[in-house]
Design an enzyme around this catalytic site. Structure first.
Site, mmCIF file in Angstrom:
data_model
loop_
_atom_site.group_PDB
_atom_site.id
_atom_site.type_symbol
_atom_site.label_atom_id
_atom_site.label_comp_id
_atom_site.label_asym_id
_atom_site.label_seq_id
_atom_site.Cartn_x
_atom_site.Cartn_y
_atom_site.Cartn_z
ATOM 1 N N ASP A 9 0.837 -1.198 0.116
ATOM 2 C CA ASP A 9 -0.137 0.023 0.140
ATOM 3 C C ASP A 9 0.986 1.200 -0.064
ATOM 4 O O ASP A 9 1.935 1.013 0.460
ATOM 5 C CB ASP A 9 -0.908 -0.141 1.304
ATOM 6 C CG ASP A 9 -1.699 1.214 1.398
ATOM 7 O OD1 ASP A 9 -2.377 1.587 0.615
ATOM 8 O OD2 ASP A 9 -1.658 1.730 2.563
ATOM 9 N N ASP A 11 -0.200 5.094 0.758
ATOM 10 C CA ASP A 11 -0.546 6.135 1.882
ATOM 11 C C ASP A 11 -0.212 5.416 3.214
ATOM 12 O O ASP A 11 -1.197 4.478 3.558
ATOM 13 C CB ASP A 11 -1.837 6.788 1.685
ATOM 14 C CG ASP A 11 -2.079 7.550 0.507
ATOM 15 O OD1 ASP A 11 -1.175 8.300 0.068
ATOM 16 O OD2 ASP A 11 -2.942 7.248 -0.242
HETATM 17 C C1 BG6 Z 1 -5.777 5.636 -0.124
HETATM 18 C C2 BG6 Z 1 -6.040 6.278 1.372
HETATM 19 O O1 BG6 Z 1 -4.337 5.188 -0.309
HETATM 20 O O2 BG6 Z 1 -6.168 6.373 -1.107
HETATM 21 C C3 BG6 Z 1 -7.399 6.789 1.458
HETATM 22 O O3 BG6 Z 1 -5.806 5.456 2.292
HETATM 23 C C4 BG6 Z 1 -7.749 7.917 0.268
HETATM 24 O O4 BG6 Z 1 -7.728 7.837 2.580
HETATM 25 C C5 BG6 Z 1 -7.615 7.177 -1.146
HETATM 26 O O5 BG6 Z 1 -9.265 8.239 0.434
HETATM 27 C C6 BG6 Z 1 -7.674 7.674 -2.397
HETATM 28 O O6 BG6 Z 1 -6.734 8.772 -2.381
HETATM 29 P P1 BG6 Z 1 -6.702 9.984 -3.724
HETATM 30 O O7 BG6 Z 1 -5.356 10.315 -3.704
HETATM 31 O O8 BG6 Z 1 -7.103 9.342 -4.744
HETATM 32 O O9 BG6 Z 1 -7.854 11.136 -2.994
HETATM 33 MG MG MG Z 2 -2.528 3.063 3.653
#
Ligand code: BG6
Ligand code: MG
Length: 213
Positions: A9, A11
């Site tokens: 993963d 984030d």
């Molecule tokens: C995930 C995060 O990696 O990405 C979520 O953990 C987030 O919190 C999701 O909503 C979507 O992210 P983005 O950058 O497309 O808004």
């Molecule tokens: Mg994550």
């Protein structure tokens, strides 16, 4: 070697953008007059798509929004979030993460990203990891976000590996569930270390060297 590939993963695992997501959603919530958005709420946003994350914020709002208005709100949050990413650089990639990734690769493992985020390419490039991974599956190429296993299955397919040959690394409960649902073994850090779907709870990123090699 216990696995042939590792799917990370992004984030909260490779980098600390999970904190920026929280701050950006909090800023949007306050703009909407919601003062009760908490870190506990934010935990439910981890791993799920941008639009599903928005619903977690809107649960706390009496006003009803049209689909078009919701898209505009999600865009607004993303603009706040992207401003936070502007100063991100290779210095934001921890030495522990970089060294561990390099050692896993040197040990013969294929490395991939499996993230729900549509900002994945921009973040990897800011961290100096553009082109580093053998495969990148992200929010731009899936129709179901975690806890659905689609993004991890896509990453495994891009690596030409079976789920049973790959380890998934997650920090979110929804992500650990997604890995399990796809038939992967899951290493969980942070919140995911407590998940019943996690096979290997780890306390720090470099513990992966013991789990995966
Ligand atoms: C995930 C995060 O990696 O990405 C979520 O953990 C987030 O919190 C999701 O909503 C979507 O992210 P983005 O950058 O497309 O808004
Ligand atoms: Mg994550």
């Amino acid at each position: 070697m216990k696995f042939k590939g590792v799917i990370f993963d992004l984030d909260g695992v490779i980098c600390s953008t999970d904190e920026y997501h929280y701050m950006a959603w909090k800023a949007l919530a306050e703009k909407l007059g919601i003062t009760t958005f908490t870190r506990e709420d934010n935990k439910r946003q981890r791993g799920v798509s941008r639009m599903e994350s928005l619903e977690v914020v809107l649960e706390k709002c009496d006003k009803k929004f049209t689909d078009e208005e919701k898209l505009a709100l999600a865009d607004e949050k993303n603009e706040i979030y992207k401003k936070m990413l502007v100063n991100m650089s290779p210095a934001d990639l921890s030495e522990e993460v970089k060294t561990t990734l390099d050692k896993l690769r040197a040990g013969g493992l294929k490395l991939a990203i499996g993230s729900s985020s549509k900002n994945t390419p921009a973040i990897l490039s800011r961290l100096g990891l553009g082109g580093y991974f053998d495969a990148v599956a992200d929010g731009n190429c899936i129709t179901h976000s975690k806890p659905h296993p689609e993004v991890f299955l896509k990453a495994a397919e891009m690596l030409s590996l079976e789920p049973s040959e790959c380890l998934v690394v997650e920090d979110a409960a929804a992500g650990a569930q997604a890995g399990y649902a796809g038939g992967f073994k899951v290493a969980g850090i942070g919140e995911a270390a407590k998940s019943g779907y996690t096979t290997y709870p780890i306390s720090t990123f470099s513990d992966l060297l013991k789990v995966a090699l």
